[in-house]
Scaffold this motif. Structure first.
Motif, PDB file in Angstrom:
ATOM      1  N   TYR A  53       0.832  -1.214   0.000  1.00  0.00           N
ATOM      2  CA  TYR A  53       0.000   0.000   0.000  1.00  0.00           C
ATOM      3  C   TYR A  53       0.859   1.254   0.000  1.00  0.00           C
ATOM      4  O   TYR A  53       1.845   1.366   0.729  1.00  0.00           O
ATOM      5  CB  TYR A  53      -0.909   0.028   1.232  1.00  0.00           C
ATOM      6  CG  TYR A  53      -1.679   1.321   1.360  1.00  0.00           C
ATOM      7  CD1 TYR A  53      -2.850   1.522   0.643  1.00  0.00           C
ATOM      8  CD2 TYR A  53      -1.226   2.345   2.179  1.00  0.00           C
ATOM      9  CE1 TYR A  53      -3.555   2.710   0.742  1.00  0.00           C
ATOM     10  CE2 TYR A  53      -1.920   3.536   2.283  1.00  0.00           C
ATOM     11  CZ  TYR A  53      -3.079   3.713   1.566  1.00  0.00           C
ATOM     12  OH  TYR A  53      -3.769   4.896   1.656  1.00  0.00           O
ATOM     13  N   VAL A  54       0.475   2.234  -0.834  1.00  0.00           N
ATOM     14  CA  VAL A  54       1.064   3.568  -0.855  1.00  0.00           C
ATOM     15  C   VAL A  54      -0.087   4.561  -0.918  1.00  0.00           C
ATOM     16  O   VAL A  54      -0.954   4.471  -1.798  1.00  0.00           O
ATOM     17  CB  VAL A  54       1.992   3.773  -2.080  1.00  0.00           C
ATOM     18  CG1 VAL A  54       2.540   5.200  -2.112  1.00  0.00           C
ATOM     19  CG2 VAL A  54       3.117   2.750  -2.087  1.00  0.00           C
ATOM     20  N   SER A  55      -0.113   5.503   0.001  1.00  0.00           N
ATOM     21  CA  SER A  55      -1.160   6.523   0.020  1.00  0.00           C
ATOM     22  C   SER A  55      -1.148   7.332  -1.267  1.00  0.00           C
ATOM     23  O   SER A  55      -0.090   7.584  -1.846  1.00  0.00           O
ATOM     24  CB  SER A  55      -0.944   7.454   1.216  1.00  0.00           C
ATOM     25  OG  SER A  55      -1.875   8.502   1.198  1.00  0.00           O
ATOM     26  N   ASP A  56      -2.320   7.768  -1.693  1.00  0.00           N
ATOM     27  CA  ASP A  56      -2.418   8.557  -2.924  1.00  0.00           C
ATOM     28  C   ASP A  56      -2.479  10.064  -2.644  1.00  0.00           C
ATOM     29  O   ASP A  56      -2.789  10.845  -3.525  1.00  0.00           O
ATOM     30  CB  ASP A  56      -3.639   8.126  -3.741  1.00  0.00           C
ATOM     31  CG  ASP A  56      -4.956   8.420  -3.039  1.00  0.00           C
ATOM     32  OD1 ASP A  56      -4.948   8.789  -1.843  1.00  0.00           O
ATOM     33  OD2 ASP A  56      -6.000   8.275  -3.694  1.00  0.00           O
ATOM     34  N   HIS A  57      -2.197  10.470  -1.388  1.00  0.00           N
ATOM     35  CA  HIS A  57      -2.275  11.897  -1.050  1.00  0.00           C
ATOM     36  C   HIS A  57      -1.419  12.212   0.183  1.00  0.00           C
ATOM     37  O   HIS A  57      -1.060  11.316   0.938  1.00  0.00           O
ATOM     38  CB  HIS A  57      -3.725  12.297  -0.767  1.00  0.00           C
ATOM     39  CG  HIS A  57      -4.286  11.647   0.463  1.00  0.00           C
ATOM     40  ND1 HIS A  57      -4.713  10.341   0.478  1.00  0.00           N
ATOM     41  CD2 HIS A  57      -4.459  12.114   1.725  1.00  0.00           C
ATOM     42  CE1 HIS A  57      -5.136  10.034   1.695  1.00  0.00           C
ATOM     43  NE2 HIS A  57      -4.984  11.094   2.469  1.00  0.00           N
ATOM     44  N   TRP A  58      -1.126  13.479   0.341  1.00  0.00           N
ATOM     45  CA  TRP A  58      -0.520  13.993   1.569  1.00  0.00           C
ATOM     46  C   TRP A  58      -1.666  14.347   2.498  1.00  0.00           C
ATOM     47  O   TRP A  58      -2.624  14.993   2.086  1.00  0.00           O
ATOM     48  CB  TRP A  58       0.343  15.221   1.286  1.00  0.00           C
ATOM     49  CG  TRP A  58       1.622  14.855   0.618  1.00  0.00           C
ATOM     50  CD1 TRP A  58       1.851  14.806  -0.726  1.00  0.00           C
ATOM     51  CD2 TRP A  58       2.832  14.470   1.260  1.00  0.00           C
ATOM     52  NE1 TRP A  58       3.143  14.402  -0.960  1.00  0.00           N
ATOM     53  CE2 TRP A  58       3.776  14.198   0.244  1.00  0.00           C
ATOM     54  CE3 TRP A  58       3.231  14.324   2.581  1.00  0.00           C
ATOM     55  CZ2 TRP A  58       5.069  13.791   0.520  1.00  0.00           C
ATOM     56  CZ3 TRP A  58       4.527  13.926   2.857  1.00  0.00           C
ATOM     57  CH2 TRP A  58       5.433  13.662   1.836  1.00  0.00           C
ATOM     58  N   CYS A  59      -1.576  13.954   3.744  1.00  0.00           N
ATOM     59  CA  CYS A  59      -2.649  14.154   4.710  1.00  0.00           C
ATOM     60  C   CYS A  59      -2.235  15.229   5.718  1.00  0.00           C
ATOM     61  O   CYS A  59      -1.118  15.197   6.233  1.00  0.00           O
ATOM     62  CB  CYS A  59      -2.936  12.842   5.428  1.00  0.00           C
ATOM     63  SG  CYS A  59      -4.250  12.967   6.650  1.00  0.00           S
ATOM     64  N   SER A  60      -3.145  16.148   6.006  1.00  0.00           N
ATOM     65  CA  SER A  60      -2.894  17.187   7.010  1.00  0.00           C
ATOM     66  C   SER A  60      -3.815  17.039   8.220  1.00  0.00           C
ATOM     67  O   SER A  60      -3.821  17.884   9.101  1.00  0.00           O
ATOM     68  CB  SER A  60      -3.095  18.574   6.395  1.00  0.00           C
ATOM     69  OG  SER A  60      -2.115  18.808   5.417  1.00  0.00           O
ATOM     70  N   LYS A  61      -4.602  15.962   8.248  1.00  0.00           N
ATOM     71  CA  LYS A  61      -5.514  15.710   9.361  1.00  0.00           C
ATOM     72  C   LYS A  61      -4.734  15.223  10.565  1.00  0.00           C
ATOM     73  O   LYS A  61      -3.770  14.474  10.430  1.00  0.00           O
ATOM     74  CB  LYS A  61      -6.533  14.640   8.922  1.00  0.00           C
ATOM     75  CG  LYS A  61      -7.495  14.215   9.989  1.00  0.00           C
ATOM     76  CD  LYS A  61      -8.575  15.243  10.189  1.00  0.00           C
ATOM     77  CE  LYS A  61      -9.594  14.772  11.206  1.00  0.00           C
ATOM     78  NZ  LYS A  61      -9.781  15.745  12.273  1.00  0.00           N
ATOM     79  N   GLY A  62      -5.123  15.659  11.747  1.00  0.00           N
ATOM     80  CA  GLY A  62      -4.511  15.154  12.971  1.00  0.00           C
ATOM     81  C   GLY A  62      -5.018  13.764  13.294  1.00  0.00           C
ATOM     82  O   GLY A  62      -6.173  13.435  13.009  1.00  0.00           O
ATOM     83  N   HIS A  63      -4.155  12.941  13.854  1.00  0.00           N
ATOM     84  CA  HIS A  63      -4.519  11.570  14.216  1.00  0.00           C
ATOM     85  C   HIS A  63      -3.796  11.156  15.488  1.00  0.00           C
ATOM     86  O   HIS A  63      -2.713  11.653  15.781  1.00  0.00           O
ATOM     87  CB  HIS A  63      -4.051  10.527  13.176  1.00  0.00           C
ATOM     88  CG  HIS A  63      -4.316  10.817  11.769  1.00  0.00           C
ATOM     89  ND1 HIS A  63      -5.558  10.713  11.196  1.00  0.00           N
ATOM     90  CD2 HIS A  63      -3.481  11.187  10.776  1.00  0.00           C
ATOM     91  CE1 HIS A  63      -5.471  11.000   9.914  1.00  0.00           C
ATOM     92  NE2 HIS A  63      -4.223  11.298   9.631  1.00  0.00           N
ATOM     93  N   VAL A  64      -4.358  10.189  16.166  1.00  0.00           N
ATOM     94  CA  VAL A  64      -3.641   9.325  17.088  1.00  0.00           C
ATOM     95  C   VAL A  64      -3.724   7.964  16.416  1.00  0.00           C
ATOM     96  O   VAL A  64      -4.817   7.464  16.154  1.00  0.00           O
ATOM     97  CB  VAL A  64      -4.283   9.291  18.486  1.00  0.00           C
ATOM     98  CG1 VAL A  64      -3.569   8.290  19.373  1.00  0.00           C
ATOM     99  CG2 VAL A  64      -4.278  10.681  19.107  1.00  0.00           C
ATOM    100  N   LEU A  65      -2.587   7.401  16.076  1.00  0.00           N
ATOM    101  CA  LEU A  65      -2.526   6.173  15.280  1.00  0.00           C
ATOM    102  C   LEU A  65      -1.685   5.148  16.034  1.00  0.00           C
ATOM    103  O   LEU A  65      -0.572   5.465  16.461  1.00  0.00           O
ATOM    104  CB  LEU A  65      -1.896   6.503  13.935  1.00  0.00           C
ATOM    105  CG  LEU A  65      -1.794   5.385  12.909  1.00  0.00           C
ATOM    106  CD1 LEU A  65      -1.876   5.965  11.515  1.00  0.00           C
ATOM    107  CD2 LEU A  65      -0.498   4.620  13.084  1.00  0.00           C
ATOM    108  N   PHE A  66      -2.219   3.940  16.189  1.00  0.00           N
ATOM    109  CA  PHE A  66      -1.540   2.852  16.898  1.00  0.00           C
ATOM    110  C   PHE A  66      -1.403   1.673  15.954  1.00  0.00           C
ATOM    111  O   PHE A  66      -2.400   1.226  15.359  1.00  0.00           O
ATOM    112  CB  PHE A  66      -2.353   2.458  18.140  1.00  0.00           C
ATOM    113  CG  PHE A  66      -1.704   1.394  18.978  1.00  0.00           C
ATOM    114  CD1 PHE A  66      -0.621   1.698  19.786  1.00  0.00           C
ATOM    115  CD2 PHE A  66      -2.180   0.100  18.965  1.00  0.00           C
ATOM    116  CE1 PHE A  66      -0.025   0.717  20.568  1.00  0.00           C
ATOM    117  CE2 PHE A  66      -1.590  -0.891  19.736  1.00  0.00           C
ATOM    118  CZ  PHE A  66      -0.501  -0.577  20.544  1.00  0.00           C
ATOM    119  N   CYS A  67      -0.182   1.171  15.801  1.00  0.00           N
ATOM    120  CA  CYS A  67       0.090   0.032  14.928  1.00  0.00           C
ATOM    121  C   CYS A  67      -0.149  -1.270  15.689  1.00  0.00           C
ATOM    122  O   CYS A  67       0.505  -1.539  16.695  1.00  0.00           O
ATOM    123  CB  CYS A  67       1.531   0.109  14.421  1.00  0.00           C
ATOM    124  SG  CYS A  67       1.968  -1.229  13.285  1.00  0.00           S
TER     125      CYS A  67
END
Length: 113
Positions: A53-67
């Motif tokens: 997977y490769v994202s198709d955009h640059w994201c400026s949204k804030g997140h809390v992301l846990f792998c």
């Protein structure tokens, strides 16, 4: 993010219908729930990135992301690159640092934004 007007509830993520989101390469499956009032919704997602997977955009949204599983490589607009493995997280504010992600081996993430 203000966490208001959210009653206690549980989520059986396996019962949440996934939506498919194509990337520049590969795809993401999002299982999404939204909580809170309409003027301050909190989106909570269980996301599976396919291998490659490769994202198709640059994201400026804030997140809390846990792998949870796999590996997630995140590149910031300034060129810095970070690799998350299971048990790691990142946090970023809205409009703070644009980021773009890849999952060469695939990944499962839990995201709040």
């Amino acid at each position: 993010m203000r966490m208001t007007d959210i009653a206690f509830n549980t989520v059986a993520w396996s019962e949440v219908e996934p939506t498919r989101h194509a990337g520049e390469a590969g795809h993401a499956l999002w299982r999404t729930r939204t909580f809170g009032p309409a003027d301050n919704p909190i989106r909570v997602r269980l996301v599976d990135y396919s291998p490659g997977y490769v994202s198709d955009h640059w994201c400026s949204k804030g997140h809390v992301l846990f792998c949870l599983e796999g590996e997630l490589e995140t590149t910031l607009a300034d060129g810095r690159v970070f690799m998350l493995t299971p048990g790691m997280s990142y946090q970023v504010a809205d409009n703070a640092e644009a980021h773009r992600s890849r999952a060469p081996k695939g990944a499962r993430l839990f995201i709040v934004d």
